[in-house]
Design an enzyme around this catalytic site. Structure first.
Site, PDB file in Angstrom:
ATOM      1  N   ARG A   1       0.830  -1.206   0.000  1.00 47.14           N
ATOM      2  CA  ARG A   1       0.000   0.000   0.000  1.00 47.14           C
ATOM      3  C   ARG A   1       0.863   1.254   0.000  1.00 47.14           C
ATOM      4  O   ARG A   1       1.982   1.271   0.486  1.00 47.14           O
ATOM      5  CB  ARG A   1      -0.942   0.017   1.194  1.00 47.14           C
ATOM      6  CG  ARG A   1      -0.266   0.307   2.530  1.00 47.14           C
ATOM      7  CD  ARG A   1      -0.583   1.720   3.020  1.00 47.14           C
ATOM      8  NE  ARG A   1      -0.388   1.807   4.467  1.00 47.14           N
ATOM      9  CZ  ARG A   1       0.491   2.609   5.043  1.00 47.14           C
ATOM     10  NH1 ARG A   1       1.283   3.356   4.318  1.00 47.14           N
ATOM     11  NH2 ARG A   1       0.584   2.654   6.353  1.00 47.14           N
TER      12      ARG A   1
ATOM     13  N   GLU B   1      -7.054   7.543   6.777  1.00 49.02           N
ATOM     14  CA  GLU B   1      -6.212   8.410   7.607  1.00 49.02           C
ATOM     15  C   GLU B   1      -5.514   9.457   6.727  1.00 49.02           C
ATOM     16  O   GLU B   1      -5.256  10.579   7.151  1.00 49.02           O
ATOM     17  CB  GLU B   1      -5.176   7.563   8.350  1.00 49.02           C
ATOM     18  CG  GLU B   1      -4.290   8.376   9.257  1.00 49.02           C
ATOM     19  CD  GLU B   1      -3.257   7.506   9.952  1.00 49.02           C
ATOM     20  OE1 GLU B   1      -3.662   6.692  10.794  1.00 49.02           O
ATOM     21  OE2 GLU B   1      -2.067   7.641   9.643  1.00 49.02           O
TER      22      GLU B   1
ATOM     23  N   ARG C   1      -5.266   6.120   0.181  1.00 52.73           N
ATOM     24  CA  ARG C   1      -4.579   4.888   0.560  1.00 52.73           C
ATOM     25  C   ARG C   1      -4.830   3.927  -0.585  1.00 52.73           C
ATOM     26  O   ARG C   1      -5.958   3.481  -0.787  1.00 52.73           O
ATOM     27  CB  ARG C   1      -5.163   4.323   1.863  1.00 52.73           C
ATOM     28  CG  ARG C   1      -4.737   5.062   3.128  1.00 52.73           C
ATOM     29  CD  ARG C   1      -3.302   4.727   3.481  1.00 52.73           C
ATOM     30  NE  ARG C   1      -2.831   5.446   4.661  1.00 52.73           N
ATOM     31  CZ  ARG C   1      -2.686   4.904   5.873  1.00 52.73           C
ATOM     32  NH1 ARG C   1      -3.029   3.659   6.072  1.00 52.73           N
ATOM     33  NH2 ARG C   1      -2.209   5.611   6.864  1.00 52.73           N
TER      34      ARG C   1
ATOM     35  N   CYS D   1       0.278  10.636   9.711  1.00 54.32           N
ATOM     36  CA  CYS D   1       1.076  10.107  10.818  1.00 54.32           C
ATOM     37  C   CYS D   1       2.555  10.132  10.424  1.00 54.32           C
ATOM     38  O   CYS D   1       2.910   9.632   9.355  1.00 54.32           O
ATOM     39  CB  CYS D   1       0.643   8.680  11.142  1.00 54.32           C
ATOM     40  SG  CYS D   1       1.552   8.022  12.546  1.00 54.32           S
TER      41      CYS D   1
ATOM     42  N   THR E   1       4.928   8.391  11.157  1.00 47.18           N
ATOM     43  CA  THR E   1       5.578   7.087  10.936  1.00 47.18           C
ATOM     44  C   THR E   1       5.506   6.664   9.470  1.00 47.18           C
ATOM     45  O   THR E   1       6.265   5.802   9.043  1.00 47.18           O
ATOM     46  CB  THR E   1       4.913   5.973  11.775  1.00 47.18           C
ATOM     47  OG1 THR E   1       3.510   6.015  11.537  1.00 47.18           O
ATOM     48  CG2 THR E   1       5.193   6.132  13.235  1.00 47.18           C
TER      49      THR E   1
ATOM     50  N   ARG F   1       3.882   0.396   2.691  1.00 36.05           N
ATOM     51  CA  ARG F   1       4.006  -0.781   3.538  1.00 36.05           C
ATOM     52  C   ARG F   1       3.798  -1.979   2.640  1.00 36.05           C
ATOM     53  O   ARG F   1       2.910  -1.961   1.785  1.00 36.05           O
ATOM     54  CB  ARG F   1       2.928  -0.817   4.631  1.00 36.05           C
ATOM     55  CG  ARG F   1       3.069   0.212   5.710  1.00 36.05           C
ATOM     56  CD  ARG F   1       4.218  -0.125   6.655  1.00 36.05           C
ATOM     57  NE  ARG F   1       4.291   0.862   7.723  1.00 36.05           N
ATOM     58  CZ  ARG F   1       4.860   2.040   7.600  1.00 36.05           C
ATOM     59  NH1 ARG F   1       5.419   2.393   6.458  1.00 36.05           N
ATOM     60  NH2 ARG F   1       4.877   2.887   8.604  1.00 36.05           N
TER      61      ARG F   1
ATOM     62  N   ARG G   1       1.800  -8.576  12.396  1.00 37.57           N
ATOM     63  CA  ARG G   1       0.519  -7.952  12.715  1.00 37.57           C
ATOM     64  C   ARG G   1      -0.584  -9.003  12.749  1.00 37.57           C
ATOM     65  O   ARG G   1      -0.406 -10.106  12.248  1.00 37.57           O
ATOM     66  CB  ARG G   1       0.160  -6.928  11.631  1.00 37.57           C
ATOM     67  CG  ARG G   1       1.201  -5.866  11.442  1.00 37.57           C
ATOM     68  CD  ARG G   1       0.873  -4.679  12.318  1.00 37.57           C
ATOM     69  NE  ARG G   1       1.711  -3.569  12.022  1.00 37.57           N
ATOM     70  CZ  ARG G   1       2.534  -3.010  12.892  1.00 37.57           C
ATOM     71  NH1 ARG G   1       2.627  -3.477  14.106  1.00 37.57           N
ATOM     72  NH2 ARG G   1       3.253  -1.963  12.558  1.00 37.57           N
TER      73      ARG G   1
ATOM     74  N   GLU H   1      -2.755  -3.577  11.751  1.00 39.76           N
ATOM     75  CA  GLU H   1      -2.244  -3.052  13.004  1.00 39.76           C
ATOM     76  C   GLU H   1      -3.307  -3.084  14.103  1.00 39.76           C
ATOM     77  O   GLU H   1      -4.452  -2.703  13.893  1.00 39.76           O
ATOM     78  CB  GLU H   1      -1.795  -1.602  12.781  1.00 39.76           C
ATOM     79  CG  GLU H   1      -0.709  -1.188  13.725  1.00 39.76           C
ATOM     80  CD  GLU H   1      -0.005   0.080  13.237  1.00 39.76           C
ATOM     81  OE1 GLU H   1      -0.048   0.366  12.041  1.00 39.76           O
ATOM     82  OE2 GLU H   1       0.564   0.751  14.112  1.00 39.76           O
TER      83      GLU H   1
END
Lengths: 237, 143
Positions: A30, A119, A123, A165, A167, A174, A205, A210
Site C-alpha cells: 500500500r 487516515e 490509501r 502520521c 511514521t 508498507r 501484525r 495493526e
C-alpha cells in the site's frame, strides 16, 4: 460495478493460487498519499473533506485500471456490506467506521482498492494471491504515477511523501504478506520466529492489520521500509 | 486485587505512576514532552490549517502537509527516531523532479562553498559562488 458484483466473485487473493500459496495466503503493498496544503482527513472540516473527496474520486474513477469498478461513498454502505469489504481486505476497519466524505473504489478483479479520506487522502493498495509482492508493487506504483500527473501530492524533497502520521512519511509504503504457519504454532516456535524477524526490520501484525489479533494460526508479516531509506523502493520489495 | 479505571488526570491526582499510561506526546517526543508543550511559550499554529502542537499531543497525527514545515523543529528528532535516515531517496513525483534535483545540487554547492571559505581556498569559492548564482536563477524560473 455494483457491490453484488464484488460479492458474487471471490477476489483474486482468495483463490489460493500464486507462488508459495501453501504458506503465503496473500501479498499486499500500500501507498499513502495526500494533497498539498489541504487538511488531512482527520483534521479537515466536513465541507473540505467532501471537496477533497470529489476532486480525488473523479480522478480515480477515470483510471484505465478502474473501468467498471465498484465505487461507493461510505455513507451509502450498510454496516454488513462494510463488514464484507473488511473481510475481503478491501477496506480497513478504520475506513469502515467512516461515513460522509470518504469513499472506496475497487477494480473489477479486486486486486486494487483505493480508500479515499481514510487516515490519509489516498490509501492505494494492491492485494494478490500467494507471494506476489513485486507484482502488487508494480500495479500500485503504476496507479500512483498515473494519479500524480493529475493531483498535486504533498512531497518534501528531504522527507519524501508527507502523511498524517509521521511514521508513514517517506515512501508512504508498507508491504506485507499474510502467512499460514500452523507447524510453527503447534511446535510452539512461533514466538521465537516473531522475535527473530522483528530484529531484521519486519513486524508481525494481526489478520486485519495493526492492532488486530492473529486469528488462530494466521498472521501477517509486514515489511515497514522505515520509510526514509537508503535503498530504491522497488529493491525493498 | 481491586481494579479501578482512572482517566489520565485523575490518575495523576492520585499519584499513580503507571509507565503504560504515559501521554502519547511523551511516548513520541520523550518523557516530559507533553508538559513542555503545555507550558511552552505561545503555541505554534499552522498557518494553513490552524493545527497546534497540543492537537498533535491529543491525536498523534498532523493537520496538513504544511505542518511538517511549521513544526519542523519538534518533528526532527521524532522522525530521526522513527526512521532509518532523514533523507528521502525513493520515488520522486515527476512534476517535482527537476526542482528537487536543482535544490539538491544547490545544497551540495553551498556546503562546498562553506568548506572552501573555511580552507581559505578563495579561487574555488569564487567559482562555486558563480555556480550557485546560476542555479538560483534556474530555480526561480522553474515551475
Amino acid at each position: 460495478m455494483k457491490l453484488s458484483g464484488v460479492l458474487s466473485t471471490a477476489g483474486e487473493w482468495l483463490r489460493g493460487e500464486g507462488p508459495h500459496h501453501q504458506v503465503v495466503i496473500s501479498s499486499r503493498v500500500r501507498l499513502a498519499r495526500n494533497l498539498r496544503d489541504r487538511a488531512f482527513p482527520g483534521w479537515a472540516k466536513k465541507t473540505e473533506r467532501t471537496l477533497i473527496l470529489e476532486q480525488i474520486r473523479s480522478r480515480v474513477e477515470a483510471l484505465s485500471e478502474m473501468q467498471d469498478a465498484f465505487s461507493e461513498g461510505l455513507q451509502d454502505l450498510p454496516a454488513l456490506d462494510k463488514q464484507v469489504l473488511v473481510e475481503r481486505h478491501l477496506i480497513s476497519r478504520e475506513h469502515a467506521a467512516k461515513g460522509a466524505g470518504s469513499a472506496v473504489v475497487v477494480n473489477r478483479r479486486q486486486t486494487l482498492s483505493i480508500m479515499i479520506n481514510e487516515e490519509d487522502h489516498l490509501r492505494m493498495q494492491s492485494i494478490r494471491s500467494g507471494l506476489q509482492l513485486k507484482q502488487a508493487f508494480k500495479l500500485v506504483d503504476k496507479i500512483d504515477t498515473a494519479l500524480e500527473s493529475k493531483l498535486d501530492f504533498a512531497f518534501d524533497p528531504r522527507l519524501g511523501y508527507l502523511t498524517a502520521c509521521p511514521t508513514n512519511v517517506g515512501t508512504g509504503m508498507r508491504a506485507s504478506a499474510m502467512l499460514h504457519l500452523p507447524g510453527l504454532v503447534l511446535s510452539e516456535l512461533i514466538n521465537q520466529v516473531i522475535q527473530a524477524v522483528s530484529k531484521i526490520g519486519l513486524a508481525v501484525r494481526g489478520l486485519y492489520g495493526e492492532g488486530t489479533e492473529a486469528m488462530g494460526i494466521f498472521s501477517r508479516f509486514q515489511i515497514k521500509p522505515r520509510s526514509v531509506k537508503k535503498r530504491k523502493r522497488s529493491s525493498i520489495v | 486485587m481491586h481494579k479501578v479505571n482512572l482517566c489520565e488526570a485523575c490518575s495523576k491526582e492520585k499519584g499513580v505512576q503507571d509507565p503504560t499510561s504515559f501521554a502519547l506526546a511523551d511516548l513520541l517526543l520523550g518523557i516530559g514532552a507533553a508538559e513542555e508543550i503545555e507550558k511552552g511559550a505561545p503555541a505554534k499554529k499552522c498557518p494553513v490549517c490552524g493545527f497546534t502542537q497540543a492537537d498533535f499531543k491529543k491525536t498523534g497525527r498532523l493537520g496538513c502537509s504544511e505542518c511538517y514545515v511549521t513544526f519542523a523543529e519538534g518533528l526532527g528528532s521524532l522522525l530521526k527516531a522513527m526512521h532509518k535516515g532523514t533523507e528521502h531517496v525513493g520515488k520522486l513525483p515527476e512534476r517535482a523532479q527537476r526542482t528537487i534535483a536543482l535544490s539538491r545540487q544547490m545544497r551540495a554547492l553551498s556546503e562546498n562553498l562553506q568548506k572552501a571559505v573555511a580552507d581559505e581556498n578563495y579561487e574555488t569559492a569564487a567559482s562555486l559562488r558563480d555556480q550557485i548564482k546560476k542555479l538560483e536563477s534556474e530555480l526561480s524560473n522553474s515551475p
